[in-house]
Scaffold this active site. Structure first.
Site, PDB file in Angstrom:
ATOM      1  N   ASP A 188     -21.799 -72.185 -23.590  1.00  0.00           N
ATOM      2  CA  ASP A 188     -22.884 -71.205 -23.579  1.00  0.00           C
ATOM      3  C   ASP A 188     -22.719 -70.520 -22.235  1.00  0.00           C
ATOM      4  O   ASP A 188     -22.996 -71.126 -21.186  1.00  0.00           O
ATOM      5  CB  ASP A 188     -24.247 -71.898 -23.671  1.00  0.00           C
ATOM      6  CG  ASP A 188     -25.371 -70.868 -23.708  1.00  0.00           C
ATOM      7  OD1 ASP A 188     -25.295 -69.871 -22.966  1.00  0.00           O
ATOM      8  OD2 ASP A 188     -26.319 -71.047 -24.485  1.00  0.00           O
ATOM      9  N   HIS A 189     -22.245 -69.279 -22.234  1.00  0.00           N
ATOM     10  CA  HIS A 189     -21.826 -68.717 -20.948  1.00  0.00           C
ATOM     11  C   HIS A 189     -22.990 -68.546 -19.972  1.00  0.00           C
ATOM     12  O   HIS A 189     -22.781 -68.401 -18.783  1.00  0.00           O
ATOM     13  CB  HIS A 189     -21.024 -67.431 -21.142  1.00  0.00           C
ATOM     14  CG  HIS A 189     -21.848 -66.222 -21.449  1.00  0.00           C
ATOM     15  ND1 HIS A 189     -22.314 -65.944 -22.703  1.00  0.00           N
ATOM     16  CD2 HIS A 189     -22.294 -65.217 -20.667  1.00  0.00           C
ATOM     17  CE1 HIS A 189     -23.006 -64.821 -22.678  1.00  0.00           C
ATOM     18  NE2 HIS A 189     -23.014 -64.351 -21.459  1.00  0.00           N
ATOM     19  N   HIS A 251     -28.775 -68.959 -25.467  1.00  0.00           N
ATOM     20  CA  HIS A 251     -29.016 -68.555 -24.075  1.00  0.00           C
ATOM     21  C   HIS A 251     -30.477 -68.750 -23.637  1.00  0.00           C
ATOM     22  O   HIS A 251     -30.742 -69.323 -22.591  1.00  0.00           O
ATOM     23  CB  HIS A 251     -28.639 -67.095 -23.876  1.00  0.00           C
ATOM     24  CG  HIS A 251     -27.248 -66.759 -24.365  1.00  0.00           C
ATOM     25  ND1 HIS A 251     -26.205 -67.646 -24.270  1.00  0.00           N
ATOM     26  CD2 HIS A 251     -26.732 -65.643 -24.942  1.00  0.00           C
ATOM     27  CE1 HIS A 251     -25.109 -67.085 -24.773  1.00  0.00           C
ATOM     28  NE2 HIS A 251     -25.403 -65.869 -25.196  1.00  0.00           N
TER      29      HIS A 251
HETATM   30  C1  BG6 Z   1     -23.606 -62.862 -26.106  1.00  0.00           C
HETATM   31  C2  BG6 Z   1     -24.226 -62.131 -27.264  1.00  0.00           C
HETATM   32  O1  BG6 Z   1     -23.586 -64.233 -26.333  1.00  0.00           O
HETATM   33  O2  BG6 Z   1     -24.379 -62.591 -24.943  1.00  0.00           O
HETATM   34  C3  BG6 Z   1     -24.300 -60.645 -27.005  1.00  0.00           C
HETATM   35  O3  BG6 Z   1     -23.449 -62.357 -28.435  1.00  0.00           O
HETATM   36  C4  BG6 Z   1     -25.009 -60.378 -25.690  1.00  0.00           C
HETATM   37  O4  BG6 Z   1     -24.955 -59.976 -28.054  1.00  0.00           O
HETATM   38  C5  BG6 Z   1     -24.424 -61.228 -24.575  1.00  0.00           C
HETATM   39  O5  BG6 Z   1     -24.859 -59.004 -25.385  1.00  0.00           O
HETATM   40  C6  BG6 Z   1     -25.263 -61.127 -23.316  1.00  0.00           C
HETATM   41  O6  BG6 Z   1     -24.587 -61.742 -22.257  1.00  0.00           O
HETATM   42  P1  BG6 Z   1     -24.844 -61.267 -20.751  1.00  0.00           P
HETATM   43  O7  BG6 Z   1     -24.032 -62.223 -19.941  1.00  0.00           O
HETATM   44  O8  BG6 Z   1     -24.379 -59.846 -20.660  1.00  0.00           O
HETATM   45  O9  BG6 Z   1     -26.312 -61.383 -20.520  1.00  0.00           O
END
Ligand code: BG6
Length: 499
Positions: A188-189, A251
C-alpha cells in the site's frame, strides 16, 4: 539502523508486468534512486518478465526513458546509469504457461552463478490482478516459491488485493499454498510516505500527544484525501472499482488505523500490525439498512478546475452514460473501544476535488469554560493537522490574544514543514517499500488479517449499495469539495475542513 546497515544481501528482483506503466513510472525510477543513494546490494540484478517480445537492450532503453521522466533526481547520471542498467534483463514469458517459469528458473540460476546471488530472490507482481493466481501457482510449480527454500524468496503484490472480502480471502489462500505469511508483502504505497510513517513517531516518540489522544479530549477526527485529477483514462477500471475500493479500503484505512491504533509493544513488524488489526476490528459495523446514514457516495459532474472546463465522470472514456460509480465517498465511523468510544472519524476522498490535499486533522474539544469574550466562534477549538501531501508537515491551531487594548482571540498556527526543517526532499514511497522488502522487513506492508479486516468492513457497504434499487448517486461539481449530502454526516458544531 544506520543507512549502511540497510543495504540488502545480494539479490535478484523479478518484476512481473515489466512492460507496464508502473514499472516505468515508479519501480525503475525508485530502483535507480536506491542505486544513487548507494542502498542497492553490491551484487544485484533485475529481471523484467512480461508477455511482450522485447530484447534486454530495448527494456533498458524503455526504463531509461522512464527514469529520464520520473526519477526523483534528474538528470539521470550517465556513468551511474550505465553501471546500474547493465544488470537489467528482460525475460519474455506467458503468465499462465508453466514452461515460461521453468525457463525463468534457469535464467535465475544462471544469474546466481554469474553474480553469486545465492538464490536470493524477490518477486514483484505488477500485473493485472487476474494474472496473480496463475503467476503464484506457476512460481510454486517451478520450485521458485517453496516455503523451505534457503534463502527464503519474498513476493510483493501490488494493489488491488482482491475486490471484496471473498476474493481477498481466496487470494490469501492461493498465496499460502506456496508462501508463508512472512514471505508476502502486500503493498500500500501510502505506508511508504514519510508523513504516514511519521504518524508512529508523532504519537509514540513524543510525550505530549498521547495523553490527549482519546475521547476525553478529542471531539472528532477528519481524514481527507482529495485529488484534483479525474480518472485519467482509467474509466474502465473505475467503473469496476469505484473510489471506495480504490482509495478507502487501502489508503484511507491505513491512515485511519495509524491514527486510531494503541501503542504497540515494540516497533517489530507484527507488534505494529497487531495493533492496526485490533483497531480495524473495533470499527462498529454499519447495519445494512443504515449505510446511507453513515456513507455518502458521489460522482463528479462537469465543472471548472484551474480555470479550465473539465468533463463530468459520465463523459469520461469507458464510463457508462448512466453510471452510478463512486468518485467521492464520505464516511462516518466509530471505533468501539475504550480510547475512542463516541468519537466520530469522518473520512472523505474524491477525484476532481477542489485541490490535491491529503491530511489527518484531530479536532479537540473546546476549553471547558468560556473565559474570554462573548462572541461565538472566537475561541476556535484546537486542531492538530498532519498534512500528508503536498507540502508535508504538521500544524497545531490554537487561539492567541490579538495585540491591543481588548482581549480579542484570534486563531494562529504553530507549524512544522519537512522541507524547511530538514532541507532535503523525502524519498518516494516506492523507494522505501522496495528496500524494506529486499531486507525482509514487512512492517510497512499489509498483513493477511489486516487486509481481510478492512475488506470485511468495506464489503458490507458494497453489499448495501448493490441492494439499492434506485440508480442514484449524489452529484458534485468538478473542482468542488464534494456533494452537499456529505454535510448530513456532521454533528452539531462540526464543519468539513477546507484547507
Ligand atoms: C492509487 C489509486 O492507489 O492511489 C489512484 O489507484 C490514486 O486512483 C492514487 O490516484 C493516489 O496516490 P497519491 O500517492 O498520488 O496520493
Amino acid at each position: 539502523m544506520t543507512p549502511t546497515e540497510r543495504i540488502p544481501e545480494p539479490l535478484v528482483l523479478v518484476i512481473f508486468g515489466a512492460s507496464g506503466d508502473l514499472t516505468k513510472r515508479k519501480l525503475l525510477p525508485a530502483l535507480y534512486s536506491l542505486a544513487r543513494e548507494g542502498l542497492l546490494p553490491a551484487r544485484f540484478a533485475v529481471v523484467g518478465f512480461a508477455r511482450k517480445a522485447m530484447t534486454s537492450q530495448a527494456f533498458r532503453d524503455a526504463m531509461r526513458e522512464g527514469c529520464d521522466k520520473f526519477a526523483r533526481r534528474r538528470p539521470v547520471d550517465n556513468p551511474l546509469w550505465d553501471a546500474f542498467s547493465a544488470n537489467l534483463h528482460y525475460h519474455q514469458g506467458d503468465y499462465a504457461d508453466p514452461a515460461s517459469f521453468t525457463a525463468l528458473k534457469e535464467r535465475l540460476e544462471g544469474l546466481d552463478r554469474e553474480l553469486h546471488t545465492a538464490g536470493n530472490r524477490l518477486f514483484y507482481l505488477s500485473t493485472p490482478p487476474s494474472t496473480y493466481e496463475p503467476i503464484i501457482a506457476n512460481l510454486g510449480k517451478a520450485g521458485l516459491a517453496k516455503r523451505n527454500l534457503q534463502p527464503l524468496p519474498h513476493i510483493i503484490i501490488e494493489k488491488p488485493f482482491g475486490h471484496d472480502l471473498d476474493s481477498a480471502r481466496h487470494l490469501n489462500g492461493q498465496l499460502k499454498k506456496v508462501f508463508r505469511e512472512s514471505q508476502i508483502f502486500r503493498i500500500d504505497h501510502y505506508l511508504g510516505k514519510e508523513t504516514v510513517q511519521n504518524m508512529l513517531v508523532l504519537r509514540f516518540g513524543n510525550g505530549i500527544f498521547e495523553p490527549l489522544w482519546n475521547n476525553r479530549h478529542v471531539d472528532h477526527v477528519q481524514i481527507t484525501a482529495m485529488e484534483a485529477i479525474g480518472v485519467e483514462g482509467r474509466g474502465g477500471y473505475y467503473e469496476e472499482a469505484g473510489i471506495l475500493r480504490d482509495m478507502v479500503q487501502n489508503h484511507l484505512f491505513q491512515l485511519l488505523s495509524l491514527t486510531g491504533m494503541e501503542p504497540p509493544s515494540s516497533m517489530e513488524s507484527n507488534a505494529v500490525r497487531d495493533e492496526k488489526v485490533k483497531f480495524l476490528r473495533s470499527l462498529r459495523p454499519i447495519p445494512q439498512e443504515d449505510v446511507s446514514r453513515f456513507v455518502v457516495r458521489g460522482q463528479y459532474a462537469p465543472g471548472t478546475l484551474g480555470g479550465e472546463k473539465v468533463p463530468g465522470y459520465r463523459q469520461e472514456d469507458g464510463v457508462a452514460a448512466d453510471s452510478v460509480t463512486d468518485t467521492y465517498t464520505a464516511l462516518k465511523l466509530y471505533a468501539d473501544n475504550w480510547r475512542w468510544a463516541g468519537v466520530p472519524f469522518l473520512l472523505r476522498t474524491a477525484k476532481r476535488g477542489a485541490k490535491r490535499i491529503t491530511e489527518i486533522s484531530v479536532h479537540f474539544k473546546p476549553a471547558p469554560l468560556r473565559m474570554f469574550g462573548g462572541h461565538d466562534g472566537l475561541a476556535e477549538p484546537n486542531q492538530l493537522v498532519i498534512q500528508v501531501q503536498p507540502d508535508e508537515g504538521i500544524s497545531l491551531h490554537f487561539s492567541a490574544k490579538e495585540p491591543g487594548p481588548t482581549t480579542e482571540l484570534l486563531p494562529v498556527d504553530m507549524t512544522f514543514r519537512y522541507g524547511a526543517s530538514f532541507g532535503k526532499e523525502s524519498p518516494e514511497a516506492y523507494e522505501r517499500l522496495i528496500l524494506d522488502a529486499m531486507l525482509g522487513d514487512s512492517t510497512l506492508f499489509t498483513r493477511d488479517d489486516e487486509v481481510e479486516a478492512s475488506w470485511a468492513f468495506i464489503t458490507n457497504i458494497l453489499t448495501a449499495w448493490k441492494k439499492q434499487k434506485a440508480r442514484q448517486i449524489a452529484q458534485y461539481t468538478a473542482g468542488s469539495w464534494g456533494p452537499q449530502e456529505a454535510d448530513a454526516l456532521l454533528e452539531p458544531g462540526m464543519t468539513w475542513r477546507k484547507p
